[in-house]
Design an enzyme around this catalytic site. Structure first.
Site, PDB file in Angstrom:
ATOM      1  N   ASP A  38      -2.925  -5.347  -0.532  1.00 47.37           N
ATOM      2  CA  ASP A  38      -2.734  -4.266  -1.496  1.00 47.37           C
ATOM      3  C   ASP A  38      -1.465  -4.485  -2.320  1.00 47.37           C
ATOM      4  O   ASP A  38      -0.389  -4.686  -1.767  1.00 47.37           O
ATOM      5  CB  ASP A  38      -2.643  -2.944  -0.721  1.00 47.37           C
ATOM      6  CG  ASP A  38      -3.051  -1.737  -1.547  1.00 47.37           C
ATOM      7  OD1 ASP A  38      -2.739  -1.729  -2.753  1.00 47.37           O
ATOM      8  OD2 ASP A  38      -3.659  -0.808  -0.990  1.00 47.37           O
ATOM      9  N   THR A  79      -6.241   1.374  -6.102  1.00 49.09           N
ATOM     10  CA  THR A  79      -6.809   0.882  -4.842  1.00 49.09           C
ATOM     11  C   THR A  79      -8.315   1.098  -4.707  1.00 49.09           C
ATOM     12  O   THR A  79      -9.055   0.170  -4.361  1.00 49.09           O
ATOM     13  CB  THR A  79      -6.087   1.553  -3.663  1.00 49.09           C
ATOM     14  OG1 THR A  79      -4.703   1.186  -3.714  1.00 49.09           O
ATOM     15  CG2 THR A  79      -6.672   1.108  -2.335  1.00 49.09           C
ATOM     16  N   LYS A 161      -5.655   2.374   5.051  1.00 44.62           N
ATOM     17  CA  LYS A 161      -6.184   3.419   4.169  1.00 44.62           C
ATOM     18  C   LYS A 161      -7.678   3.594   4.395  1.00 44.62           C
ATOM     19  O   LYS A 161      -8.403   2.595   4.559  1.00 44.62           O
ATOM     20  CB  LYS A 161      -5.947   3.048   2.703  1.00 44.62           C
ATOM     21  CG  LYS A 161      -4.491   2.916   2.293  1.00 44.62           C
ATOM     22  CD  LYS A 161      -4.393   2.518   0.829  1.00 44.62           C
ATOM     23  CE  LYS A 161      -2.951   2.376   0.377  1.00 44.62           C
ATOM     24  NZ  LYS A 161      -2.841   1.970  -1.049  1.00 44.62           N
ATOM     25  N   ASP A 162      -8.155   4.828   4.322  1.00 44.82           N
ATOM     26  CA  ASP A 162      -9.595   5.034   4.500  1.00 44.82           C
ATOM     27  C   ASP A 162     -10.398   4.354   3.392  1.00 44.82           C
ATOM     28  O   ASP A 162     -11.437   3.750   3.644  1.00 44.82           O
ATOM     29  CB  ASP A 162      -9.931   6.534   4.594  1.00 44.82           C
ATOM     30  CG  ASP A 162      -9.455   7.365   3.423  1.00 44.82           C
ATOM     31  OD1 ASP A 162      -9.066   6.798   2.389  1.00 44.82           O
ATOM     32  OD2 ASP A 162      -9.474   8.607   3.535  1.00 44.82           O
ATOM     33  N   ARG A 163      -9.907   4.420   2.146  1.00 44.39           N
ATOM     34  CA  ARG A 163     -10.643   3.787   1.048  1.00 44.39           C
ATOM     35  C   ARG A 163     -10.612   2.268   1.159  1.00 44.39           C
ATOM     36  O   ARG A 163     -11.510   1.586   0.647  1.00 44.39           O
ATOM     37  CB  ARG A 163     -10.102   4.250  -0.300  1.00 44.39           C
ATOM     38  CG  ARG A 163      -8.618   4.022  -0.555  1.00 44.39           C
ATOM     39  CD  ARG A 163      -8.181   4.735  -1.837  1.00 44.39           C
ATOM     40  NE  ARG A 163      -6.782   4.519  -2.179  1.00 44.39           N
ATOM     41  CZ  ARG A 163      -5.772   5.245  -1.746  1.00 44.39           C
ATOM     42  NH1 ARG A 163      -5.998   6.246  -0.901  1.00 44.39           N
ATOM     43  NH2 ARG A 163      -4.527   4.988  -2.148  1.00 44.39           N
ATOM     44  N   ASP A 306       1.533  -2.341  -0.359  1.00 43.36           N
ATOM     45  CA  ASP A 306       1.475  -1.351  -1.437  1.00 43.36           C
ATOM     46  C   ASP A 306       2.526  -0.268  -1.238  1.00 43.36           C
ATOM     47  O   ASP A 306       3.277   0.066  -2.161  1.00 43.36           O
ATOM     48  CB  ASP A 306       0.080  -0.730  -1.492  1.00 43.36           C
ATOM     49  CG  ASP A 306      -0.073   0.267  -2.629  1.00 43.36           C
ATOM     50  OD1 ASP A 306      -0.045  -0.159  -3.800  1.00 43.36           O
ATOM     51  OD2 ASP A 306      -0.220   1.479  -2.347  1.00 43.36           O
ATOM     52  N   HIS A 310       5.735   0.450  -3.686  1.00 39.99           N
ATOM     53  CA  HIS A 310       6.029   1.738  -4.311  1.00 39.99           C
ATOM     54  C   HIS A 310       7.400   2.264  -3.908  1.00 39.99           C
ATOM     55  O   HIS A 310       7.952   3.130  -4.589  1.00 39.99           O
ATOM     56  CB  HIS A 310       4.963   2.757  -3.927  1.00 39.99           C
ATOM     57  CG  HIS A 310       3.675   2.603  -4.670  1.00 39.99           C
ATOM     58  ND1 HIS A 310       3.597   2.752  -6.040  1.00 39.99           N
ATOM     59  CD2 HIS A 310       2.418   2.320  -4.252  1.00 39.99           C
ATOM     60  CE1 HIS A 310       2.338   2.567  -6.425  1.00 39.99           C
ATOM     61  NE2 HIS A 310       1.604   2.295  -5.358  1.00 39.99           N
ATOM     62  N   HIS A 354      -4.985  -4.902  -6.956  1.00 37.92           N
ATOM     63  CA  HIS A 354      -4.236  -4.752  -8.203  1.00 37.92           C
ATOM     64  C   HIS A 354      -2.889  -5.407  -7.994  1.00 37.92           C
ATOM     65  O   HIS A 354      -2.511  -5.720  -6.859  1.00 37.92           O
ATOM     66  CB  HIS A 354      -4.052  -3.275  -8.590  1.00 37.92           C
ATOM     67  CG  HIS A 354      -3.444  -2.445  -7.489  1.00 37.92           C
ATOM     68  ND1 HIS A 354      -2.100  -2.489  -7.171  1.00 37.92           N
ATOM     69  CD2 HIS A 354      -3.997  -1.573  -6.609  1.00 37.92           C
ATOM     70  CE1 HIS A 354      -1.862  -1.670  -6.161  1.00 37.92           C
ATOM     71  NE2 HIS A 354      -2.997  -1.114  -5.784  1.00 37.92           N
ATOM     72  N   HIS A 487       1.414   0.939 -10.714  1.00 35.06           N
ATOM     73  CA  HIS A 487       0.342   0.096 -11.259  1.00 35.06           C
ATOM     74  C   HIS A 487      -0.713   1.002 -11.874  1.00 35.06           C
ATOM     75  O   HIS A 487      -0.623   2.228 -11.787  1.00 35.06           O
ATOM     76  CB  HIS A 487      -0.278  -0.762 -10.150  1.00 35.06           C
ATOM     77  CG  HIS A 487      -0.636   0.029  -8.925  1.00 35.06           C
ATOM     78  ND1 HIS A 487      -1.831   0.695  -8.780  1.00 35.06           N
ATOM     79  CD2 HIS A 487       0.062   0.279  -7.781  1.00 35.06           C
ATOM     80  CE1 HIS A 487      -1.848   1.316  -7.614  1.00 35.06           C
ATOM     81  NE2 HIS A 487      -0.710   1.086  -6.989  1.00 35.06           N
TER      82      HIS A 487
END
Length: 547
Positions: A38, A79, A161-163, A306, A310, A354, A487
């Site tokens: 990520d 994401t 992450k769930d996604r 990720d 951030h 990304h 992003h």
């Protein structure tokens, strides 16, 4: 009779000789591994190369194939859409994941990309919303693998992450697991199963998250080794609650209670990736992946990169150290694959969902172009403008992903033309500082574009889920933020990602040819000899296939 048999024999011989080599069935890998790191920028591979060990990124670069000019071909580069695109081989226009969140104008609610009220999560608090991939309306390479093998090939996906788990897993997976930052456990959803497998429950019981949250994060290497990073103490990084400055060391045991939720500090440290690697290795052995004649797939999404990005930004000493530690975790994974599946029996790809921009303040301090947009202020100006032109009314329902959703019901009640209002708002936005491009829903939905930015805006648009007017900021501009990175744009710093291939069927080498991220899924499909995902728009990467 004898002449007929002779003719038949000669025909068979001729056919076997004439059959092109490419048409002959090749040996398929026992396991396909998909890794998404990520927010990974490709320059990290080269900036940190000399600091990497031999068994991780260097192994992939030296013994695999490197597609060095791979880009996302839509916006927003975030994401949810990124994971969906890698595995469907198409853009949000067709797979439907138009953002991490979007506004549903038919239900008047904001939708999170993997929310599913018909399901419940397993292993977490019962009041939490269930998770599934149902909002993704296209099939994935994992779906196609399940169908091709008549469900005999296993599909397992893991992420913080769930996604990052649900979207790569697809609609037919045997399991998808993600991290619950309040409980420190990996959970799943009733979409996949009725209860967590015994091996996941056993993993949770060992409290590995607690082990890592007891650690002190210090640099792996001596201070002078980080010469391509900014000084440890600088003004471009977020400061953890409980610290005075954004500097090493980070005592996670001390910081965890001060930063909610409790395990968020683990997520923003390199140890989140280590924890996920631990789970991936457990899945590899306990699910028996790569052990029979039906190809399995393991999808891994490493998310701490990720969260750290951030928090600290791309030129921080912390992000440098995160990737050095990720390199070690990657080496652990490759070593386990060698042992459990066998060299030459698995194929792997590694990419990102990304990349990331520079810190806006860093750009300003170094006389580089860029800026920040105050979205709340812009929205207030938009509302005032529309009230001046149209009269009193709540004309804007939502702003999501740089898209304004107009209240179409109110427009109908007032007998106003939707297209005229869309064009009016677009003209207003075009005059605003920091805005580069503005397009209306009809322009994005009905026209075709060849210019990169316009094409990316159109590829990210889906009429039923996207807004009425879409704007893109100028290069180097982000939403309002003072520290670290973000992003989401259609510019190269967000779209350009690494793409590495390794293992069975992969030649050694590198390519500078332009490829889009939608090319990953069809390439995997060709390697596995399965059907393309049903909405696939990408093209197989012939260099990777040895052609």
């Amino acid at each position: 009779m004898h002449i007929s048999k002779l003719k038949y024999t000669l025909l068979l011989l001729f056919t076997s000789i004439a059959l092109p080599l490419a048409a002959q069935k090749k040996k398929q890998p026992k396991l396909m591994v998909g890794i998404i790191v990520d927010q990974m920028r490709p320059d990290y591979l080269y900036r940190f190369y000399d600091q990497f060990g031999e068994g991780g990124f260097k192994r992939l670069l030296q013994d695999g194939y490197n597609c060095r000019n791979t880009h996302y071909n839509y916006v927003p580069t975030v994401t949810g859409p990124g994971h969906a695109t890698v595995y469907t081989g198409t853009t949000p226009r067709y797979h439907g994941i138009v953002g991490n969140t979007w506004y549903d104008r038919y239900k008047n609610i904001n939708v999170y990309c993997t929310d599913d009220s018909t399901e419940q999560n397993l292993g977490s608090k019962p009041e939490t919303m269930g998770v599934s991939p149902r909002n993704m309306i296209a099939t994935t390479i994992t779906d196609e693998l399940k169908m091709t093998t008549n469900k005999r090939g296993k599909v397992i996906a893991v992420s913080l992450k769930d996604r990052g788990a649900a979207l790569p897993a697809g609609h037919m997976a045997d399991g998808a697991y993600w991290f619950h930052k309040e409980t420190g456990e990996f959970i799943s959803s009733t979409f996949y199963m009725k209860e967590l497998p015994a091996w996941v429950q056993a993993f949770n019981s060992r409290k590995r998250a607690d082990f890592y949250t007891q650690q002190v994060w210090e640099p792996l290497l001596p201070a002078d080794a980080y010469h391509l990073s900014l000084p440890d103490d600088n003004n471009y990084e977020e400061i953890y609650k409980g610290k005075d400055r954004p500097t090493f060391p980070y005592d996670l045991k001390q910081l965890a209670p001060l930063n909610s939720p409790y395990y968020e500090v683990l997520n923003r440290s390199p140890f989140g990736n280590s924890l996920l690697t631990d789970l991936a290795l457990e899945a590899l052995t306990n699910e028996g992946l790569g052990k029979d004649n039906y190809t399995d797939m393991l999808a891994i999404s490493l998310s701490s990169t990720d969260a750290a990005g951030h928090t600290f930004g791309p030129f921080s000493k912390e992000i440098n150290d995160v990737y050095l530690r990720l390199d070690r975790d990657l080496a652990r994974l490759l070593s386990a694959l060698d042992k459990e599946v066998g060299k030459g029996n698995y194929t792997l790809f590694l990419t990102s969902d990304h990349a990331a921009s520079e810190v806006p303040l860093y750009l300003t301090d170094n006389n580089l172009p860029g800026g920040t947009m105050q979205h709340n202020k812009l929205t207030q100006e938009v509302k005032q403008f529309l009230e001046q032109k149209l009269g009193q009314g709540n004309w804007i329902e939502s702003l999501r992903n740089n898209q304004y959703y107009l209240d179409r019901d109110l427009l109908r009640i007032k007998n106003l033309d939707l297209l005229q209002v869309q064009n009016m708002l677009a003209e207003f936005l075009r005059e605003k500082e920091g805005i580069s491009r503005v397009m209306t829903a009809p322009q994005l939905d009905q026209q075709e574009y060849s210019q990169h930015l316009d094409e990316r805006l159109a590829n990210g648009f889906m009429y039923k889920r996207s807004g009425d007017v879409r704007f893109e900021l100028e290069p180097g501009w982000t939403g309002e933020m003072k520290t670290a990175t973000t992003h989401g744009s259609g510019y190269a710093y967000d779209t350009h990602v690494p793409l590495l291939w390794y293992g069975a069927g992969i030649p050694k080498g590198e390519s500078f040819q332009y490829h889009t991220i939608t090319d990953v899924a069809p390439t995997v499909s060709m390697l596995l000899q399965i059907k393309l995902p049903n909405a696939c728009t990408g093209q197989a990467i012939t260099e990777v296939l040895g052609k």
